[in-house]
Design an enzyme around this catalytic site. Structure first.
Site, PDB file in Angstrom:
ATOM      1  N   ARG A   1      19.421 -34.513 -42.858  1.00  0.00           N
ATOM      2  CA  ARG A   1      19.144 -34.204 -44.266  1.00  0.00           C
ATOM      3  C   ARG A   1      19.587 -32.784 -44.593  1.00  0.00           C
ATOM      4  O   ARG A   1      19.397 -31.879 -43.801  1.00  0.00           O
ATOM      5  CB  ARG A   1      17.643 -34.336 -44.531  1.00  0.00           C
ATOM      6  CG  ARG A   1      17.220 -33.832 -45.885  1.00  0.00           C
ATOM      7  CD  ARG A   1      15.762 -34.103 -46.161  1.00  0.00           C
ATOM      8  NE  ARG A   1      14.835 -33.222 -45.491  1.00  0.00           N
ATOM      9  CZ  ARG A   1      14.529 -31.988 -45.904  1.00  0.00           C
ATOM     10  NH1 ARG A   1      15.102 -31.481 -46.977  1.00  0.00           N
ATOM     11  NH2 ARG A   1      13.643 -31.266 -45.247  1.00  0.00           N
TER      12      ARG A   1
ATOM     13  N   LEU B   1       7.484 -22.467 -40.425  1.00  0.00           N
ATOM     14  CA  LEU B   1       8.819 -22.395 -41.016  1.00  0.00           C
ATOM     15  C   LEU B   1       9.140 -21.060 -41.680  1.00  0.00           C
ATOM     16  O   LEU B   1       8.327 -20.514 -42.413  1.00  0.00           O
ATOM     17  CB  LEU B   1       8.954 -23.497 -42.069  1.00  0.00           C
ATOM     18  CG  LEU B   1      10.387 -23.704 -42.553  1.00  0.00           C
ATOM     19  CD1 LEU B   1      11.209 -24.373 -41.473  1.00  0.00           C
ATOM     20  CD2 LEU B   1      10.410 -24.530 -43.819  1.00  0.00           C
TER      21      LEU B   1
ATOM     22  N   ARG C   1      21.737 -28.171 -40.927  1.00  0.00           N
ATOM     23  CA  ARG C   1      20.695 -27.764 -39.979  1.00  0.00           C
ATOM     24  C   ARG C   1      20.946 -28.210 -38.544  1.00  0.00           C
ATOM     25  O   ARG C   1      20.658 -27.470 -37.603  1.00  0.00           O
ATOM     26  CB  ARG C   1      19.353 -28.329 -40.446  1.00  0.00           C
ATOM     27  CG  ARG C   1      18.876 -27.597 -41.652  1.00  0.00           C
ATOM     28  CD  ARG C   1      17.621 -28.188 -42.200  1.00  0.00           C
ATOM     29  NE  ARG C   1      17.219 -27.401 -43.356  1.00  0.00           N
ATOM     30  CZ  ARG C   1      16.293 -27.765 -44.218  1.00  0.00           C
ATOM     31  NH1 ARG C   1      15.666 -28.922 -44.066  1.00  0.00           N
ATOM     32  NH2 ARG C   1      15.983 -26.991 -45.234  1.00  0.00           N
TER      33      ARG C   1
ATOM     34  N   HIS D   1      11.025 -30.638 -37.969  1.00  0.00           N
ATOM     35  CA  HIS D   1      10.808 -30.416 -39.399  1.00  0.00           C
ATOM     36  C   HIS D   1      10.713 -31.687 -40.233  1.00  0.00           C
ATOM     37  O   HIS D   1       9.936 -31.773 -41.167  1.00  0.00           O
ATOM     38  CB  HIS D   1      11.966 -29.557 -39.900  1.00  0.00           C
ATOM     39  CG  HIS D   1      11.826 -29.096 -41.315  1.00  0.00           C
ATOM     40  ND1 HIS D   1      10.749 -28.352 -41.730  1.00  0.00           N
ATOM     41  CD2 HIS D   1      12.631 -29.247 -42.400  1.00  0.00           C
ATOM     42  CE1 HIS D   1      10.897 -28.064 -43.023  1.00  0.00           C
ATOM     43  NE2 HIS D   1      12.015 -28.616 -43.447  1.00  0.00           N
TER      44      HIS D   1
END
Ligand SMILES: Cc1cc2nc3c(=O)[nH]c(=O)nc-3n(C[C@H](O)[C@H](O)[C@H](O)COP(=O)(O)OP(=O)(O)OC[C@H]3O[C@@H](n4cnc5c(N)ncnc54)[C@H](O)[C@@H]3O)c2cc1C
Length: 574
Positions: free
Chosen positions: A389, A247, A281, A347
């Site tokens: 999220r 990441l 995202r 993720h």
């Protein structure tokens, strides 16, 4: 060996440790973890924790609530989201009092930074809402909570692998663990068990998740008759290092970095005119992959550039030190002078074990409570993240609902006695292990795992369609047959990592099936779930949570309504 505790918590990430700190004053609490506690994935969180403190600019919990609900593509349960965002400022001050060294503003307040999807005035422009400690936020919070646990004499079973849940009738009454150092099985008996085992990103080849994120707890619940909620919603983070998937935190864009394609264009201006690189995202990941599909990846390859060069060395060193050092170590380039090659990386899982707002596990669409069993953190689905999220809302979720689970368990154990477990409760698990050592199969764990991970990237990642999902399910079922024939090479009793990996592989296989199956049945696009054959959101049919049950005939699907309190679904534009 049988040992009794009032409460057994599986998982030493932030959710598990926060729950332990909450109930240790009135209960004998044990935490079991397959890795050393401070190596839990929570320690890798770089970016921060959200709270509408308003330290840098005006902010309100109502705006945080709106952003989270919009980010969830209206699938989050709004009563739960409200509990979380209203509690957020308290969570930050509590961490500060426990000793977390937050970064500061020049006048000494807790500093805050931008993160995708967090806005002021109901979507008008980005707001600084994420509290952080440089780019090591998870690390310092995890260390602080671990210290608090040691101080309050929480008992740790470190490097102990939970193989199964144990039931006394219908009540969850403990867990069976494999102690890596000795190879012995332990039966840990409890009046309440909390699953806080984190996510399952390791089902995908390209992922930001650590090796331990194999979805063990989610699958242990599923095997015990608990349905899994909204598992089709898997988050791909836009900026994983190419080609590793490690990441690069959104903090890089929060501090002013932006994305460019082969032509040097800041392409997010076209996909999210208002907030650009700070869109949610799912939106940014789809944009990157669309650019790549149109041949605008760098050198025509599968990545774009994340450009930080305009930020200057001083800011990068101060705020993004760890990210910059990752890039230097893994890619040998310096982000002060060169753009970083990035690609979307698996993720986070928005779905998981269904719970109420106090961590009690729910067994069906009517909300029947499972006795003795609780869940919190990434393995649980409250649901506050719905279909997607927002960045820095996970750490908040862990701390708010970890604490609430701790409180609920403290209450629950005052009314129950230990169940009547005997050594027989170990027998099923012993048989399972014996079988593993005795099978002389030819199949290799690593090969099957690799096939799952590639298949899930191809059939169940950012873009999905009916044909691919159906094929994917078929292939997973065929791999399940191969799995029956894996052979143990390592016959040692102690430190048998192969045994652990074999168990994890079983979890990964079964969860892959649930993810693809849930995705196949959701014939619309919402948040992180994008169907090429059904590209629009269809509230009329699918404004509801998926529940998948394990049955002898395979997975079975049912649905339950979304709780909507303040914000009716609207078109989601950034
Ligand atoms: C690289 C990265 C960066 C992130 N950055 C942020 C961020 O800045 N802000 C944010 O809000 N979120 C962030 N996230 C998301 C967030 O960190 C995770 O969702 C969160 O840490 C999960 O915490 P958890 O307590 O649920 O579980 P984890 O921290 O994943 O811990 C799981 C625990 O369960 C134990 N366990 C699992 N299976 C077993 C078993 N079978 N037996 C025994 N023990 C078991 C493990 O040993 C471990 O202790 C990030 C995630 C990643 C991967």
């Amino acid at each position: 060996m049988i040992t009794q505790h009032d409460i057994v918590i599986v998982g030493a990430g932030l959710a598990g440790l926060r729950a332990a700190v909450e109930c240790v004053d009135q209960a004998d609490v044990a935490v079991v973890s397959k890795v050393f506690p401070t190596r839990s994935h929570s320690g890798a969180a770089q970016g921060g924790i959200t709270a509408s403190l308003g330290n840098e600019e005006e902010d309100h919990w109502e705006w945080h609530l709106f952003d989270t609900v919009k980010g969830s593509d209206y699938l989050g349960d709004q009563d739960a989201v409200e509990i979380m965002v209203r509690d957020a400022p308290r969570v930050i001050y509590e961490l500060e009092h426990m000793g977390v060294p937050f970064s500061r503003t020049p006048e000494g307040k807790i500093a805050q930074r931008n993160f995708g999807g967090h806005t002021r005035d109901y979507g008008k422009k980005p707001v600084k809402r994420a509290c952080y400690a440089a780019d090591r936020t998870g690390r310092v919070v995890l260390d602080t909570l671990y210290d608090q646990c040691l101080r309050h004499q929480v008992k740790f079973y470190s490097e102990n692998y939970v193989l199964s849940l144990v039931f006394d009738g219908k009540r969850c009454a403990g867990v069976v663990t494999y102690d890596l150092a000795t190879g012995e099985l332990h039966l840990l008996q409890a009046k309440a068990v909390l699953l806080a085992t984190g996510g399952c990103g390791r089902i995908y080849k390209t992922t930001s998740n650590g090796f331990a994120s194999t979805g063990d707890g989610i699958h242990l619940a599923y095997q015990s008759g608990i349905p899994l909620e909204d598992m089709e919603f898997i988050q791909f983070h836009p900026t994983g290092l190419y080609p590793l998937g490690i990441l690069v935190s959104e903090a890089a864009r929060g501090e002013g970095g932006f994305l460019r394609n082969r032509l040097g264009e800041r392409f997010m201006e076209r996909y999210a005119p208002m907030v650009k690189d700070l869109a949610a995202r799912d939106v940014v990941s789809r944009a990157i992959l669309t650019e790549i599909r149109e041949g605008k990846g760098i050198s025509g390859r599968g990545y774009v550039h994340l450009d930080l060069t305009h930020l200057g060395e001083e800011k990068i060193q101060e705020r993004l030190w760890e990210i910059a050092s990752f890039v230097r170590i893994y890619l040998g380039i310096d982000p002060v002078y060169d753009p970083i090659p990035v690609q979307p990386t698996c993720h986070y899982v928005m779905g998981g074990i269904p719970t109420d707002v106090d961590g009690r596990v729910l067994m069906d669409e009517k909300g029947t409570i499972a006795q003795g069993l609780f869940a919190a953190g990434e393995c649980a689905c409250v649901s506050v993240h719905g279909a997607n999220r927002l960045g820095c809302n996970s750490l908040l979720d862990l701390l708010v609902f970890g604490r609430r689970s701790g409180l609920a368990m403290k209450q629950a154990i005052s009314k129950v006695e230990h169940g009547t477990l005997t050594k027989d409760s170990l027998r099923a698990t012993e048989e399972k292990i014996k079988k593993f050592f005795n099978v002389r199969g030819k199949e290799k764990i690593g090969e099957i795992r690799q096939r799952i991970q590639l298949l899930m990237m191809e059939k169940g990642s950012v873009f999905r369609n009916e044909e691919g999902l159906k094929k994917g399910i078929e292939e997973i079922r065929s791999l399940m047959e191969h799995y029956k024939n894996i052979g143990a090479v390592d016959k040692r009793k102690a430190f048998n990592f192969e045994l652990m990996e074999a168990m994890e592989l079983g979890h990964q296989l079964s969860l892959s099936e649930v993810i693809l199956f849930s995705a196949l049945h959701r014939r619309e696009s919402r948040g992180a779930h994008y169907r090429e054959d059904f590209p629009v959101r269809a509230d009329r049919y699918f404004l509801k949570h998926t529940l998948v049950f394990q049955t002898p005939k395979g997975p079975d699907i049912r649905y339950k309504p979304v709780k909507i309190t303040r914000f009716q679904p609207e078109a989601r534009v950034y």
